[in-house]
Design a protein around this motif. Structure first.
Motif, mmCIF file in Angstrom:
data_model
loop_
_atom_site.group_PDB
_atom_site.id
_atom_site.type_symbol
_atom_site.label_atom_id
_atom_site.label_comp_id
_atom_site.label_asym_id
_atom_site.label_seq_id
_atom_site.Cartn_x
_atom_site.Cartn_y
_atom_site.Cartn_z
ATOM 1 N N LEU A 75 0.831 -1.204 0.000
ATOM 2 C CA LEU A 75 0.000 0.000 0.000
ATOM 3 C C LEU A 75 0.868 1.258 0.000
ATOM 4 O O LEU A 75 0.559 2.233 -0.699
ATOM 5 N N ASP A 76 1.965 1.233 0.745
ATOM 6 C CA ASP A 76 2.888 2.375 0.744
ATOM 7 C C ASP A 76 3.415 2.636 -0.663
ATOM 8 O O ASP A 76 3.499 3.783 -1.102
ATOM 9 N N GLU A 77 3.760 1.559 -1.364
ATOM 10 C CA GLU A 77 4.270 1.700 -2.733
ATOM 11 C C GLU A 77 3.195 2.263 -3.660
ATOM 12 O O GLU A 77 3.453 3.180 -4.449
ATOM 13 N N ILE A 78 1.987 1.728 -3.571
ATOM 14 C CA ILE A 78 0.877 2.223 -4.394
ATOM 15 C C ILE A 78 0.609 3.690 -4.090
ATOM 16 O O ILE A 78 0.396 4.506 -4.995
ATOM 17 N N GLN A 79 0.616 4.040 -2.808
ATOM 18 C CA GLN A 79 0.338 5.416 -2.415
ATOM 19 C C GLN A 79 1.382 6.378 -2.973
ATOM 20 O O GLN A 79 1.043 7.466 -3.441
ATOM 21 N N ALA A 80 2.631 5.983 -2.966
ATOM 22 C CA ALA A 80 3.686 6.837 -3.506
ATOM 23 C C ALA A 80 3.490 7.045 -5.008
ATOM 24 O O ALA A 80 3.609 8.169 -5.508
ATOM 25 N N LEU A 81 3.199 5.975 -5.725
ATOM 26 C CA LEU A 81 2.954 6.085 -7.165
ATOM 27 C C LEU A 81 1.715 6.930 -7.448
ATOM 28 O O LEU A 81 1.711 7.778 -8.347
ATOM 29 N N SER A 82 0.672 6.702 -6.668
ATOM 30 C CA SER A 82 -0.580 7.437 -6.836
ATOM 31 C C SER A 82 -0.376 8.931 -6.604
ATOM 32 O O SER A 82 -0.925 9.769 -7.333
ATOM 33 N N ALA A 83 0.422 9.276 -5.617
ATOM 34 C CA ALA A 83 0.698 10.689 -5.333
ATOM 35 C C ALA A 83 1.459 11.339 -6.486
ATOM 36 O O ALA A 83 1.260 12.522 -6.785
ATOM 37 N N GLU A 84 2.322 10.561 -7.145
ATOM 38 C CA GLU A 84 3.036 11.098 -8.311
ATOM 39 C C GLU A 84 2.059 11.425 -9.429
ATOM 40 O O GLU A 84 2.207 12.429 -10.129
#
Length: 103
Positions: free
Chosen positions: A13-22
């Motif tokens: 989820l942390d990885e998805i959230q970082a990509l999503s924020a980009e």
């Protein structure tokens, strides 16, 4: 390990959230995008369910991820939130059953 989510799920989820924020920007802009996606997924789930298309379950999985992402983006912990809300759901459902029996 979390009570409801594994460490692997939470780190994913942390990885998805970082990509999503980009993609969506940060802060309020990101949260508003998540809310829009949540709304779109909820409508799609209903349509697929009404069509008896089992793909609705996968879209429901996407909705879970989007909701977890919104919780984390807002500073919450998905595990803590679920623990609290499971208790609330149990109480609410038990209350409905009590009310039905007392009618």
């Amino acid at each position: 390990m979390g009570e409801y989510f594994s460490e692997q799920a939470l780190s994913g989820l942390d990885e998805i959230q970082a990509l999503s924020a980009e993609v969506n920007g940060a802060g309020d802009q990101h949260d508003k995008a998540l809310l829009r996606f949540i709304e779109e997924h909820a409508a799609e789930i209903k349509d697929l369910y009404d069509e008896k298309d089992g793909h609705y379950m996968y879209e429901a999985g996407d909705l879970i991820i989007l909701c977890m992402e919104l919780i984390k983006s807002s500073g919450g912990d998905p595990d803590t939130i679920l623990r609290v809300r499971y208790g609330k759901f149990r109480e609410k459902i038990a209350g409905i059953l009590r009310d039905r029996k007392n009618k």
